[in-house]
Scaffold this motif. Structure first.
Motif, PDB file in Angstrom:
ATOM      1  N   TRP A  96      -4.683  -3.749  -5.118  1.00 24.17           N
ATOM      2  CA  TRP A  96      -3.895  -3.639  -6.345  1.00 24.17           C
ATOM      3  C   TRP A  96      -4.806  -3.988  -7.513  1.00 24.17           C
ATOM      4  O   TRP A  96      -5.354  -5.087  -7.581  1.00 24.17           O
ATOM      5  CB  TRP A  96      -2.685  -4.577  -6.310  1.00 24.17           C
ATOM      6  N   VAL A  97      -4.989  -3.039  -8.418  1.00 20.09           N
ATOM      7  CA  VAL A  97      -5.862  -3.230  -9.569  1.00 20.09           C
ATOM      8  C   VAL A  97      -5.046  -3.076 -10.839  1.00 20.09           C
ATOM      9  O   VAL A  97      -4.422  -2.041 -11.062  1.00 20.09           O
ATOM     10  CB  VAL A  97      -7.022  -2.198  -9.567  1.00 20.09           C
ATOM     11  N   GLU A  98      -5.036  -4.105 -11.672  1.00 19.41           N
ATOM     12  CA  GLU A  98      -4.298  -4.041 -12.925  1.00 19.41           C
ATOM     13  C   GLU A  98      -5.074  -3.169 -13.900  1.00 19.41           C
ATOM     14  O   GLU A  98      -6.111  -3.570 -14.427  1.00 19.41           O
ATOM     15  CB  GLU A  98      -4.089  -5.442 -13.510  1.00 19.41           C
ATOM     16  N   ARG A  99      -4.558  -1.983 -14.116  1.00 14.32           N
ATOM     17  CA  ARG A  99      -5.249  -1.008 -14.956  1.00 14.32           C
ATOM     18  C   ARG A  99      -4.221  -0.005 -15.480  1.00 14.32           C
ATOM     19  O   ARG A  99      -3.070  -0.022 -15.085  1.00 14.32           O
ATOM     20  CB  ARG A  99      -6.328  -0.263 -14.147  1.00 14.32           C
ATOM     21  N   THR A 100      -4.671   0.880 -16.353  1.00 15.54           N
ATOM     22  CA  THR A 100      -3.802   1.951 -16.835  1.00 15.54           C
ATOM     23  C   THR A 100      -3.722   3.050 -15.776  1.00 15.54           C
ATOM     24  O   THR A 100      -4.737   3.461 -15.221  1.00 15.54           O
ATOM     25  CB  THR A 100      -4.342   2.537 -18.151  1.00 15.54           C
ATOM     26  N   GLY A 101      -2.524   3.540 -15.518  1.00 15.78           N
ATOM     27  CA  GLY A 101      -2.368   4.597 -14.517  1.00 15.78           C
ATOM     28  C   GLY A 101      -2.134   4.025 -13.138  1.00 15.78           C
ATOM     29  O   GLY A 101      -1.549   2.950 -12.968  1.00 15.78           O
ATOM     30  N   GLN A 102      -2.583   4.734 -12.122  1.00 15.04           N
ATOM     31  CA  GLN A 102      -2.380   4.295 -10.747  1.00 15.04           C
ATOM     32  C   GLN A 102      -3.016   2.935 -10.520  1.00 15.04           C
ATOM     33  O   GLN A 102      -4.138   2.680 -10.941  1.00 15.04           O
ATOM     34  CB  GLN A 102      -2.978   5.319  -9.778  1.00 15.04           C
ATOM     35  N   LYS A 103      -2.302   2.070  -9.825  1.00 14.62           N
ATOM     36  CA  LYS A 103      -2.778   0.708  -9.613  1.00 14.62           C
ATOM     37  C   LYS A 103      -3.026   0.363  -8.143  1.00 14.62           C
ATOM     38  O   LYS A 103      -3.802  -0.536  -7.848  1.00 14.62           O
ATOM     39  CB  LYS A 103      -1.775  -0.290 -10.202  1.00 14.62           C
ATOM     40  N   SER A 104      -2.355   1.024  -7.222  1.00 18.21           N
ATOM     41  CA  SER A 104      -2.520   0.713  -5.802  1.00 18.21           C
ATOM     42  C   SER A 104      -3.407   1.753  -5.125  1.00 18.21           C
ATOM     43  O   SER A 104      -3.273   2.949  -5.362  1.00 18.21           O
ATOM     44  CB  SER A 104      -1.156   0.659  -5.110  1.00 18.21           C
ATOM     45  N   PHE A 105      -4.306   1.259  -4.257  1.00 20.02           N
ATOM     46  CA  PHE A 105      -5.266   2.136  -3.587  1.00 20.02           C
ATOM     47  C   PHE A 105      -5.479   1.658  -2.157  1.00 20.02           C
ATOM     48  O   PHE A 105      -5.701   0.468  -1.905  1.00 20.02           O
ATOM     49  CB  PHE A 105      -6.611   2.135  -4.326  1.00 20.02           C
ATOM     50  N   THR A 106      -5.428   2.591  -1.216  1.00 23.50           N
ATOM     51  CA  THR A 106      -5.673   2.264   0.179  1.00 23.50           C
ATOM     52  C   THR A 106      -7.123   1.848   0.365  1.00 23.50           C
ATOM     53  O   THR A 106      -8.043   2.504  -0.125  1.00 23.50           O
ATOM     54  CB  THR A 106      -5.370   3.480   1.076  1.00 23.50           C
ATOM     55  N   CYS A 107      -7.326   0.740   1.054  1.00 22.89           N
ATOM     56  CA  CYS A 107      -8.683   0.256   1.328  1.00 22.89           C
ATOM     57  C   CYS A 107      -9.335   1.148   2.381  1.00 22.89           C
ATOM     58  O   CYS A 107      -8.712   1.510   3.378  1.00 22.89           O
ATOM     59  CB  CYS A 107      -8.616  -1.186   1.831  1.00 22.89           C
ATOM     60  N   ILE A 108     -10.593   1.510   2.154  1.00 26.66           N
ATOM     61  CA  ILE A 108     -11.302   2.395   3.088  1.00 26.66           C
ATOM     62  C   ILE A 108     -12.385   1.657   3.871  1.00 26.66           C
ATOM     63  O   ILE A 108     -13.246   2.291   4.494  1.00 26.66           O
ATOM     64  CB  ILE A 108     -11.921   3.603   2.355  1.00 26.66           C
ATOM     65  N   ALA A 109     -12.335   0.319   3.871  1.00 30.17           N
ATOM     66  CA  ALA A 109     -13.380  -0.460   4.542  1.00 30.17           C
ATOM     67  C   ALA A 109     -13.492  -0.115   6.024  1.00 30.17           C
ATOM     68  O   ALA A 109     -14.600  -0.119   6.583  1.00 30.17           O
ATOM     69  CB  ALA A 109     -13.100  -1.948   4.373  1.00 30.17           C
ATOM     70  N   ASP A 110     -12.365   0.169   6.664  1.00 31.73           N
ATOM     71  CA  ASP A 110     -12.384   0.485   8.094  1.00 31.73           C
ATOM     72  C   ASP A 110     -12.596   1.975   8.369  1.00 31.73           C
ATOM     73  O   ASP A 110     -12.683   2.377   9.531  1.00 31.73           O
ATOM     74  CB  ASP A 110     -11.062   0.054   8.740  1.00 31.73           C
ATOM     75  N   LEU A 111     -12.669   2.768   7.309  1.00 32.31           N
ATOM     76  CA  LEU A 111     -12.814   4.212   7.470  1.00 32.31           C
ATOM     77  C   LEU A 111     -14.205   4.713   7.117  1.00 32.31           C
ATOM     78  O   LEU A 111     -14.652   5.734   7.631  1.00 32.31           O
ATOM     79  CB  LEU A 111     -11.781   4.937   6.591  1.00 32.31           C
ATOM     80  N   ASP A 112     -14.864   4.015   6.217  1.00 31.00           N
ATOM     81  CA  ASP A 112     -16.168   4.448   5.721  1.00 31.00           C
ATOM     82  C   ASP A 112     -17.247   3.478   6.188  1.00 31.00           C
ATOM     83  O   ASP A 112     -17.148   2.267   5.946  1.00 31.00           O
ATOM     84  CB  ASP A 112     -16.131   4.497   4.187  1.00 31.00           C
ATOM     85  N   PRO A 113     -18.276   3.963   6.859  1.00 29.50           N
ATOM     86  CA  PRO A 113     -19.347   3.066   7.333  1.00 29.50           C
ATOM     87  C   PRO A 113     -20.061   2.343   6.193  1.00 29.50           C
ATOM     88  O   PRO A 113     -20.691   1.299   6.421  1.00 29.50           O
ATOM     89  CB  PRO A 113     -20.292   4.024   8.081  1.00 29.50           C
ATOM     90  N   LYS A 114     -19.942   2.859   4.980  1.00 34.01           N
ATOM     91  CA  LYS A 114     -20.568   2.207   3.831  1.00 34.01           C
ATOM     92  C   LYS A 114     -19.680   1.131   3.233  1.00 34.01           C
ATOM     93  O   LYS A 114     -20.086   0.441   2.289  1.00 34.01           O
ATOM     94  CB  LYS A 114     -20.895   3.247   2.756  1.00 34.01           C
ATOM     95  N   GLY A 115     -18.473   0.986   3.773  1.00 38.93           N
ATOM     96  CA  GLY A 115     -17.571  -0.024   3.261  1.00 38.93           C
ATOM     97  C   GLY A 115     -16.704   0.499   2.129  1.00 38.93           C
ATOM     98  O   GLY A 115     -16.670   1.692   1.832  1.00 38.93           O
TER      99      GLY A 115
END
Length: 241
Positions: A96-115
């Motif tokens: 959850w990032v307090e910002r203008t527009g979309q605020k919630s984002f799925t974490c990709i740490a387990d999906l991307d080898p780069k983190g």
């Protein structure tokens, strides 16, 4: 990738829809109901099946045919729901990032080898659990919703599920509400048996209803997965000094 600079104090631990201030306008009542004819027997369609009144109808129209999971909003007002399944259809971590527009984002740490760029920027994701439920009300048709909860609520639901007097989750109906504010808020669940739905002026779901809703139940594929490029841009613009 190189560690980004320290984050701003913009991360919110609580979870809510990206836009909490949606404004709903009451539909204007037509002075004359338009008629639709059936090609087979040339009989007029029933206007109340086509044109509906009330706030429930507004919510139903807004969520129809959406490509995204329609989140169930929990407030101080009690909501009656029916679990379609006895377990979450998706478990994932979310930033959850307090910002203008979309605020919630799925974490990709387990999906991307780069983190995950947001994790690298210092944002701590929270775990989310999503259930298929049906929202019932006295002024609208039953609606399919995604009931998304955090770790505290999932523990409650698991206890209800394994309790032989209350479980499994899909056996009965549930009255859900939220009390308190901020960090002290709590989500309350009360079991409601089908015979008691009349107290809420609500009809129970038939087996055919449940079969139809389960056919269209959400699956993990409905969860939006952001690209690494987008998350990197958000980290640079909204989280870095």
């Amino acid at each position: 990738m190189a560690q980004l600079t320290k984050t701003k104090e913009k991360i919110m631990s609580r979870y809510d829809d990206d836009d909490e201030t949606e404004i709903m306008e009451e539909a204007a009542k037509p002075t004359r109901a338009s008629r639709q004819t059936n090609d087979d027997d040339d009989k007029p369609a029933v206007a109340t099946k086509v044109i509906r009144s009330g706030w429930g109808a507004v919510e139903q129209a807004k969520s129809a045919d959406s490509p995204y999971a329609q989140r169930l909003r929990i407030s101080e007002d009690t909501t009656i729901i029916k679990f379609l399944e006895d377990e979450p259809y998706a478990t994932y971590r979310q930033h959850w990032v307090e910002r203008t527009g979309q605020k919630s984002f799925t974490c990709i740490a387990d999906l991307d080898p780069k983190g995950c760029p947001l994790c690298d920027a210092g944002s701590r994701p929270s775990t989310r659990f999503a259930f298929n439920v049906v929202l019932l009300s006295s002024d609208a048709e039953p609606m399919h919703k995604s009931y998304e909860v955090g770790p505290r609520v999932i523990d409650q639901l698991k206890n209800f599920h394994i309790d032989p007097r209350q479980g499994p989750l899909s056996k009965h109906y549930w009255a859900v509400s939220r009390s308190g504010k901020g960090a002290t808020s709590a989500t309350n669940h009360q079991l409601v048996k089908e015979r008691d739905l009349e107290e809420w002026n609500i009809d129970g779901l038939t087996e055919d209803d449940l079969k139809t809703f389960r056919k269209d139940a959400y699956t993990p594929e409905i969860i939006q997965i952001p690209t690494r490029k987008d998350l990197t841009q958000i980290a640079l613009e909204d989280l870095a000094d």
